[in-house]
Design a protein around this motif. Structure first.
Motif: not given
Length: 118
Positions: A49-50, A53, A46
Protein backbone atom coordinates in the motif's frame (compact mmCIF):
# COMPACT_ATOMS: atom_id res chain seq x y z
CA UNK A 1 -10.65 -49.66 47.97
CA UNK A 2 -11.11 -45.94 48.39
CA UNK A 3 -7.36 -45.41 48.30
CA UNK A 4 -7.08 -47.38 45.06
CA UNK A 5 -9.93 -45.36 43.63
CA UNK A 6 -8.24 -42.14 44.75
CA UNK A 7 -4.92 -43.21 43.19
CA UNK A 8 -6.64 -44.11 39.90
CA UNK A 9 -8.52 -40.79 39.88
CA UNK A 10 -5.30 -38.93 40.60
CA UNK A 11 -3.48 -40.78 37.81
CA UNK A 12 -6.35 -40.05 35.46
CA UNK A 13 -6.30 -36.40 36.53
CA UNK A 14 -2.51 -36.20 35.96
CA UNK A 15 -2.99 -37.89 32.59
CA UNK A 16 -5.72 -35.37 31.67
CA UNK A 17 -3.54 -32.49 32.92
CA UNK A 18 -0.62 -33.69 30.75
CA UNK A 19 -2.96 -33.84 27.75
CA UNK A 20 -4.23 -30.36 28.60
CA UNK A 21 -0.65 -29.01 28.89
CA UNK A 22 0.25 -30.75 25.60
CA UNK A 23 -2.74 -29.23 23.77
CA UNK A 24 -2.09 -25.85 25.41
CA UNK A 25 1.48 -25.93 24.06
CA UNK A 26 0.12 -26.85 20.62
CA UNK A 27 -2.38 -24.00 20.89
CA UNK A 28 0.35 -21.51 21.90
CA UNK A 29 2.52 -22.76 19.02
CA UNK A 30 -0.39 -22.38 16.60
CA UNK A 31 -1.15 -18.91 18.02
CA UNK A 32 2.46 -17.84 17.48
CA UNK A 33 2.29 -19.07 13.87
CA UNK A 34 -1.00 -17.23 13.41
CA UNK A 35 0.42 -13.99 14.85
CA UNK A 36 3.57 -14.33 12.70
CA UNK A 37 1.50 -15.02 9.58
CA UNK A 38 -0.84 -12.11 10.37
CA UNK A 39 2.04 -9.72 11.00
CA UNK A 40 3.79 -10.90 7.84
CA UNK A 41 0.64 -10.36 5.78
CA UNK A 42 -0.02 -6.99 7.40
CA UNK A 43 3.58 -5.92 6.87
CA UNK A 44 3.47 -7.04 3.25
CA UNK A 45 0.09 -5.38 2.73
CA UNK A 46 1.32 -2.16 4.39
CA UNK A 47 4.48 -2.19 2.26
CA UNK A 48 2.48 -2.74 -0.92
CA UNK A 49 0.00 0.00 0.00
CA UNK A 50 2.85 2.38 0.82
CA UNK A 51 4.54 1.59 -2.50
CA UNK A 52 1.25 2.02 -4.36
CA UNK A 53 0.62 5.35 -2.60
CA UNK A 54 4.14 6.52 -3.41
CA UNK A 55 3.73 5.54 -7.06
CA UNK A 56 0.33 7.26 -7.25
CA UNK A 57 1.79 10.38 -5.65
CA UNK A 58 4.71 10.33 -8.09
CA UNK A 59 2.35 9.77 -11.03
CA UNK A 60 0.10 12.62 -9.87
CA UNK A 61 3.11 14.90 -9.43
CA UNK A 62 4.39 14.02 -12.90
CA UNK A 63 0.96 14.53 -14.47
CA UNK A 64 0.57 17.86 -12.70
CA UNK A 65 4.07 18.92 -13.78
CA UNK A 66 3.46 17.89 -17.38
CA UNK A 67 0.03 19.56 -17.39
CA UNK A 68 1.59 22.81 -16.17
CA UNK A 69 4.21 22.54 -18.92
CA UNK A 70 1.44 21.90 -21.45
CA UNK A 71 -0.52 24.94 -20.22
CA UNK A 72 2.66 27.05 -20.32
CA UNK A 73 3.50 26.01 -23.87
CA UNK A 74 -0.13 26.40 -24.96
CA UNK A 75 -0.07 29.99 -23.69
CA UNK A 76 3.15 30.54 -25.64
CA UNK A 77 1.53 29.01 -28.72
CA UNK A 78 -1.51 31.30 -28.38
CA UNK A 79 0.80 34.30 -27.92
CA UNK A 80 2.86 33.42 -31.00
CA UNK A 81 -0.30 32.71 -33.02
CA UNK A 82 -1.65 36.16 -32.14
CA UNK A 83 1.73 37.67 -33.03
CA UNK A 84 1.67 35.78 -36.36
CA UNK A 85 -1.83 37.15 -37.10
CA UNK A 86 -0.56 40.63 -36.19
CA UNK A 87 2.42 40.23 -38.55
CA UNK A 88 0.16 38.89 -41.30
CA UNK A 89 -2.10 41.94 -41.00
CA UNK A 90 0.97 44.19 -41.24
CA UNK A 91 2.13 42.23 -44.29
CA UNK A 92 -1.29 42.61 -45.97
CA UNK A 93 -1.27 46.34 -45.13
CA UNK A 94 2.23 46.83 -46.60
CA UNK A 95 1.33 44.72 -49.64
CA UNK A 96 -1.70 46.94 -50.31
CA UNK A 97 0.50 49.99 -49.80
CA UNK A 98 3.05 48.53 -52.24
CA UNK A 99 0.33 47.83 -54.83
CA UNK A 100 -0.92 51.41 -54.38
CA UNK A 101 2.60 52.79 -54.84
CA UNK A 102 3.16 50.57 -57.87
CA UNK A 103 -0.08 51.77 -59.49
CA UNK A 104 0.84 55.35 -58.72
CA UNK A 105 4.30 54.79 -60.22
CA UNK A 106 2.85 53.20 -63.37
CA UNK A 107 0.38 56.05 -63.73
CA UNK A 108 3.15 58.64 -63.29
CA UNK A 109 5.38 56.82 -65.74
CA UNK A 110 2.55 56.62 -68.27
CA UNK A 111 1.82 60.33 -67.92
CA UNK A 112 5.49 61.25 -68.22
CA UNK A 113 6.06 59.11 -71.28
CA UNK A 114 3.03 60.24 -73.24
CA UNK A 115 2.65 63.72 -71.73
CA UNK A 116 -0.95 63.05 -70.83
CA UNK A 117 -0.75 64.43 -67.31
CA UNK A 118 -3.39 66.95 -66.49
Amino acid sequence: LCTLHYVLCTLHYVHCTLHYVHFTLHYVHFTLHYVHFTLSLCTLYTALCTLYTALCTLYTALCTHLTLHYVHFTLHYVHFTLYYVHCTLHYVHFTLHYVHCTLHFVHTLHCTMYLHCT
